[in-house]
Design a protein around this motif. Sequence first.
Motif, PDB file in Angstrom:
ATOM      1  N   ILE A 184       0.859  -1.176   0.000  1.00  0.00           N
ATOM      2  CA  ILE A 184       0.000   0.000   0.000  1.00  0.00           C
ATOM      3  C   ILE A 184       0.893   1.222   0.000  1.00  0.00           C
ATOM      4  O   ILE A 184       1.745   1.369   0.872  1.00  0.00           O
ATOM      5  N   VAL A 185       0.710   2.071  -0.990  1.00  0.00           N
ATOM      6  CA  VAL A 185       1.494   3.297  -1.103  1.00  0.00           C
ATOM      7  C   VAL A 185       0.551   4.452  -0.778  1.00  0.00           C
ATOM      8  O   VAL A 185      -0.126   4.984  -1.651  1.00  0.00           O
ATOM      9  N   ASP A 186       0.489   4.776   0.511  1.00  0.00           N
ATOM     10  CA  ASP A 186      -0.407   5.827   0.988  1.00  0.00           C
ATOM     11  C   ASP A 186       0.192   6.346   2.285  1.00  0.00           C
ATOM     12  O   ASP A 186       0.032   5.742   3.335  1.00  0.00           O
ATOM     13  N   ASP A 187       0.913   7.467   2.201  1.00  0.00           N
ATOM     14  CA  ASP A 187       1.616   7.937   3.394  1.00  0.00           C
ATOM     15  C   ASP A 187       0.707   8.619   4.403  1.00  0.00           C
ATOM     16  O   ASP A 187       1.179   9.095   5.432  1.00  0.00           O
ATOM     17  N   ILE A 188      -0.603   8.625   4.169  1.00  0.00           N
ATOM     18  CA  ILE A 188      -1.536   9.064   5.206  1.00  0.00           C
ATOM     19  C   ILE A 188      -2.519   7.935   5.554  1.00  0.00           C
ATOM     20  O   ILE A 188      -3.575   8.167   6.118  1.00  0.00           O
ATOM     21  N   PHE A 189      -2.149   6.720   5.236  1.00  0.00           N
ATOM     22  CA  PHE A 189      -3.023   5.563   5.479  1.00  0.00           C
ATOM     23  C   PHE A 189      -3.525   5.525   6.908  1.00  0.00           C
ATOM     24  O   PHE A 189      -4.683   5.220   7.166  1.00  0.00           O
ATOM     25  N   ASN A 190      -2.672   5.848   7.871  1.00  0.00           N
ATOM     26  CA  ASN A 190      -3.062   5.693   9.271  1.00  0.00           C
ATOM     27  C   ASN A 190      -3.364   7.021   9.968  1.00  0.00           C
ATOM     28  O   ASN A 190      -3.365   7.079  11.192  1.00  0.00           O
ATOM     29  N   PHE A 191      -3.666   8.068   9.221  1.00  0.00           N
ATOM     30  CA  PHE A 191      -4.029   9.327   9.880  1.00  0.00           C
ATOM     31  C   PHE A 191      -5.386   9.223  10.566  1.00  0.00           C
ATOM     32  O   PHE A 191      -5.670   9.957  11.486  1.00  0.00           O
ATOM     33  N   ASP A 192      -6.230   8.311  10.117  1.00  0.00           N
ATOM     34  CA  ASP A 192      -7.534   8.085  10.727  1.00  0.00           C
ATOM     35  C   ASP A 192      -7.536   6.657  11.267  1.00  0.00           C
ATOM     36  O   ASP A 192      -7.723   5.694  10.525  1.00  0.00           O
ATOM     37  N   GLY A 193      -7.306   6.530  12.576  1.00  0.00           N
ATOM     38  CA  GLY A 193      -7.224   5.210  13.200  1.00  0.00           C
ATOM     39  C   GLY A 193      -8.486   4.391  13.044  1.00  0.00           C
ATOM     40  O   GLY A 193      -8.430   3.165  12.876  1.00  0.00           O
ATOM     41  N   ALA A 194      -9.656   5.046  13.081  1.00  0.00           N
ATOM     42  CA  ALA A 194     -10.918   4.317  12.914  1.00  0.00           C
ATOM     43  C   ALA A 194     -10.989   3.711  11.509  1.00  0.00           C
ATOM     44  O   ALA A 194     -11.494   2.595  11.328  1.00  0.00           O
ATOM     45  N   ARG A 195     -10.467   4.422  10.510  1.00  0.00           N
ATOM     46  CA  ARG A 195     -10.442   3.913   9.142  1.00  0.00           C
ATOM     47  C   ARG A 195      -9.538   2.684   9.046  1.00  0.00           C
ATOM     48  O   ARG A 195      -9.887   1.695   8.389  1.00  0.00           O
ATOM     49  N   VAL A 196      -8.376   2.744   9.695  1.00  0.00           N
ATOM     50  CA  VAL A 196      -7.460   1.595   9.702  1.00  0.00           C
ATOM     51  C   VAL A 196      -8.176   0.375  10.274  1.00  0.00           C
ATOM     52  O   VAL A 196      -8.153  -0.711   9.683  1.00  0.00           O
ATOM     53  N   GLN A 197      -8.826   0.564  11.419  1.00  0.00           N
ATOM     54  CA  GLN A 197      -9.529  -0.552  12.065  1.00  0.00           C
ATOM     55  C   GLN A 197     -10.665  -1.067  11.177  1.00  0.00           C
ATOM     56  O   GLN A 197     -10.876  -2.284  11.071  1.00  0.00           O
ATOM     57  N   ALA A 198     -11.398  -0.144  10.517  1.00  0.00           N
ATOM     58  CA  ALA A 198     -12.513  -0.556   9.655  1.00  0.00           C
ATOM     59  C   ALA A 198     -12.010  -1.374   8.462  1.00  0.00           C
ATOM     60  O   ALA A 198     -12.633  -2.377   8.081  1.00  0.00           O
ATOM     61  N   ILE A 199     -10.910  -0.951   7.868  1.00  0.00           N
ATOM     62  CA  ILE A 199     -10.338  -1.700   6.739  1.00  0.00           C
ATOM     63  C   ILE A 199      -9.918  -3.093   7.195  1.00  0.00           C
ATOM     64  O   ILE A 199     -10.219  -4.095   6.542  1.00  0.00           O
ATOM     65  N   CYS A 200      -9.234  -3.158   8.325  1.00  0.00           N
ATOM     66  CA  CYS A 200      -8.789  -4.464   8.846  1.00  0.00           C
ATOM     67  C   CYS A 200      -9.986  -5.348   9.179  1.00  0.00           C
ATOM     68  O   CYS A 200      -9.994  -6.552   8.858  1.00  0.00           O
TER      69      CYS A 200
END
Length: 191
Positions: A1-17
């Motif tokens: 994944i080439v997205d250097d703001i991938f984890n700026f939104d922790g809720a989004r990270v958790q939702a994707i996982c």
Amino acid sequence: IVDDIFNFDGARVQAICHAIEARGLDLAFAFPNGVRGDRLTHDELRALRRVGTYSITVALESAAPRIQRRMGRRVNLAKLAENVRHASELGMTVSCFVMFGYPGETEEELRLTVDWIRDSFVDFPRHSIVSPFPGTRLAEHAREQGLEPTQMEPGRGGYDAFSNRGLGAMPAGQLERLVREGLDEILGEPR
């Protein structure tokens, strides 16, 4: 994944996982372009590992507080070190972007970065030599150090070239020696 703001939104990270887990997908992920390592939580790291993340890259750039302030970075070094260790303990390979030769960088400031990497759980330091591009904050700082604009043309050496035209507070030969010695020390340190 080439997205250097991938984890700026922790809720989004958790939702994707969660969505990956819910679908039962068997995937493998790497983040070669980097994530904001000091913004990750242990829960996010565990979730990323569960869905197949095997490699992450974080950006330290410099461990010297003055250089961090000068570049407008606000990296929480303690939190970054904690997350690097946690990712490593989870079985992820950890790379880290570091840069040497900032305008006015001293030997002591360079050493802070080498020491941080050496003492961390970083597997692969990915170093660059600072190269200021016209119109950037870095180019402004370089001008303050007396570097002429014509010396800052893109393409004048690679990011790993030691020809950054002496931006640091030390001669280019000393910069090269210190970086090579530091990398030898980091890479030669058994864990």
